[in-house]
Design a protein around this motif. Structure first.
Motif, mmCIF file in Angstrom:
data_model
loop_
_atom_site.group_PDB
_atom_site.id
_atom_site.type_symbol
_atom_site.label_atom_id
_atom_site.label_comp_id
_atom_site.label_asym_id
_atom_site.label_seq_id
_atom_site.Cartn_x
_atom_site.Cartn_y
_atom_site.Cartn_z
ATOM 1 N N ASP A 1 5.253 9.958 5.883
ATOM 2 C CA ASP A 1 6.404 10.201 6.066
ATOM 3 C C ASP A 1 6.582 10.204 4.466
ATOM 4 O O ASP A 1 6.797 9.812 3.458
ATOM 5 N N ALA A 2 7.232 11.130 4.165
ATOM 6 C CA ALA A 2 8.210 11.103 3.192
ATOM 7 C C ALA A 2 9.119 9.969 2.498
ATOM 8 O O ALA A 2 9.029 9.453 1.293
ATOM 9 N N MET A 3 9.557 8.972 3.021
ATOM 10 C CA MET A 3 10.080 8.280 3.033
ATOM 11 C C MET A 3 9.325 6.778 2.328
ATOM 12 O O MET A 3 9.678 6.230 1.461
ATOM 13 N N ALA A 4 7.638 6.924 2.807
ATOM 14 C CA ALA A 4 7.457 5.689 2.042
ATOM 15 C C ALA A 4 6.521 6.789 0.947
ATOM 16 O O ALA A 4 5.305 6.265 0.549
ATOM 17 N N PHE A 5 7.204 8.073 0.780
ATOM 18 C CA PHE A 5 5.945 8.639 -0.841
ATOM 19 C C PHE A 5 6.485 8.030 -1.896
ATOM 20 O O PHE A 5 8.068 7.914 -2.595
ATOM 21 N N GLN A 6 5.418 7.971 -2.697
ATOM 22 C CA GLN A 6 5.726 7.875 -4.654
ATOM 23 C C GLN A 6 4.655 8.414 -5.843
ATOM 24 O O GLN A 6 3.522 7.677 -4.662
ATOM 25 N N TYR A 7 5.149 8.780 -6.477
ATOM 26 C CA TYR A 7 3.915 9.463 -6.537
ATOM 27 C C TYR A 7 4.752 9.096 -8.319
ATOM 28 O O TYR A 7 5.565 9.202 -9.232
ATOM 29 N N SER A 8 2.887 8.664 -8.645
ATOM 30 C CA SER A 8 2.974 8.414 -10.813
ATOM 31 C C SER A 8 2.465 9.774 -11.079
ATOM 32 O O SER A 8 1.874 9.955 -11.089
ATOM 33 N N ALA A 9 2.655 10.015 -12.210
ATOM 34 C CA ALA A 9 2.230 11.362 -13.294
ATOM 35 C C ALA A 9 2.316 11.304 -15.030
ATOM 36 O O ALA A 9 3.428 11.051 -14.686
ATOM 37 N N GLU A 10 1.414 11.025 -15.598
ATOM 38 C CA GLU A 10 1.815 10.945 -17.010
ATOM 39 C C GLU A 10 1.841 12.634 -17.287
ATOM 40 O O GLU A 10 0.791 14.102 -16.459
#
Lengths: 232, 232
Positions: free
Chosen positions: B221-230
């Motif tokens: 689900d896109a609405m639950a998507f969250q990504y962290s990157a350095e």
DNA sequence: CAGTGGTCTAGACCACCGC
DNA sequence: CGGTGGTCTAGACCACTGG
């Protein structure tokens, strides 16, 4: 005085401005003499900072203090070649900017303690099409040289501009990518419809000493978004 | 025989199976004697492979060959604590699997030259809710031990299972993230509606020698998507 | 305690850069 | 050519791990 302590000392030189951005640091041999240690120990210390991106080593030339990131690290999120185009001409246009008081939320994320910020609205284009709508916050004592600018004076790439104009080198950033439905203001800027699937990238950028120096929130079309990452 | 050549030689030992996954390699001193070089040179060579994730060094203990990634590196893409929950219980369930012929597209992406693949459909859950629908492809000579499995036999974490059962250590992966509208099959598996905004992550995973060993496509689900990157 | 990797030394010589 | 970083040596001693 182990190599890690030496690395801290060298970090101090950079943060204190004794070793300046883009300028050469003393040779390894002279540092070894100055600190009374072997060259190998100096090399280990410098290697630590080089891994961090603080120092740049080049064989045959002096080691220099980094002036920061260069590439269009934000636009890398989007597919460019929408029409089989090969050559892309990325551009940027500052729409407006003004001094604003420190937002509480941003203060919490960045740890900034200043009173006011500079807020910049900016559009980025590919082949003349707007693809990214950015809102950029800069802490104000540090970036005061930009408040006399006119929108046309801003360069396309901000990070090299920060280095040149304000002496701030961005060498690291943390991005947070999320999905949302496009808001009215964002949709208008990007010539799209409200409620269209959108990607938002929130970024905190860090300088040579690891302190946050920029907060940036960018919105674009989710359907044109594509991100590549390596996992180790 | 410089340290880079030594590093290649050591890579060969790992790839050839002379140095086996999870097992200790000879001490630096003994390698130095064996190759007729100084210990420092051996150390530089080993440092290269350790940076690559091929070897793992621990002070006081022997250096060992990596058995690969462990964490749930896929679920890191999603917000877990939807209801202020703190503890999350990730689970996985293999729906079905079968031998299929090599897909042309996948062959191009991975460079595989084998005739057939194993295809696995799998659901991943958080707090009992399905959040990710995965399709996994494995090249078949290498993973043949899995074709006699029953769906229940598969472990929750695949990468450690690959190491244990098939002697394959996944130490690196490349992810491609994009957005789309949910297809019928994906929506059905995730108990959502067709056309709902979805995120798709395509991953190629690599073993100790840098060869692709898994292709995986995951939808959520896109609405639950969250990504962290350095960014460096 | 024995064995491992981690740090450090004081040199030698090589490879690259720019004048 | 002189100055820089890159590689390598042959040792010494330290710090951690495990039996």
């Amino acid at each position: 005085m182990g190599y890690q302590a030496l690395a801290s000392a060298f970090r101090g030189k950079v943060e204190g401005g004794l070793w300046r951005i883009s300028e050469a640091i003393p040779s390894e041999a002279s540092l070894a003499k100055e600190y009374g240690v072997a060259v190998g120990t100096i090399r280990q210390a410098i290697a630590l900072l080089a891994d961090d991106g603080v120092l740049i080593k080049r064989h045959g030339k002096s080691t220099v203090v980094s002036s920061g990131l260069h590439g269009q690290s934000m636009l890398r999120f989007f597919r460019y070649q929408l029409d089989g185009q090969e050559q892309l001409i990325p551009q940027a246009k500052v729409l407006d900017f003004k001094e604003v008081s420190l937002d509480k939320e941003i203060g919490k994320l960045t740890g900034w303690a200043c009173k006011s910020l500079m807020r910049i609205h900016r559009l980025r284009f590919i082949d003349g099409r707007p693809v990214l709508y950015e809102t950029i916050y800069l802490p104000l004592p540090k970036f005061k040289k930009l408040i006399d600018y006119k929108p046309k004076d801003f360069e396309d790439l901000f990070y090299p501009m920060y280095a040149k104009v304000c002496g701030v080198a961005v060498i690291k950033a943390k991005d947070q990518v999320g999905f949302e439905l496009m808001k009215k203001v964002d949709a208008k800027a990007l010539l799209m419809k409200e409620g269209h699937p959108a990607v938002r990238v929130n970024r905190i950028a860090f300088d040579l000493s690891g302190k946050p120096v920029e907060y940036r929130s960018s919105v674009g079309d989710a359907m044109a978004f594509q991100y590549s990452a390596e996992v180790n």
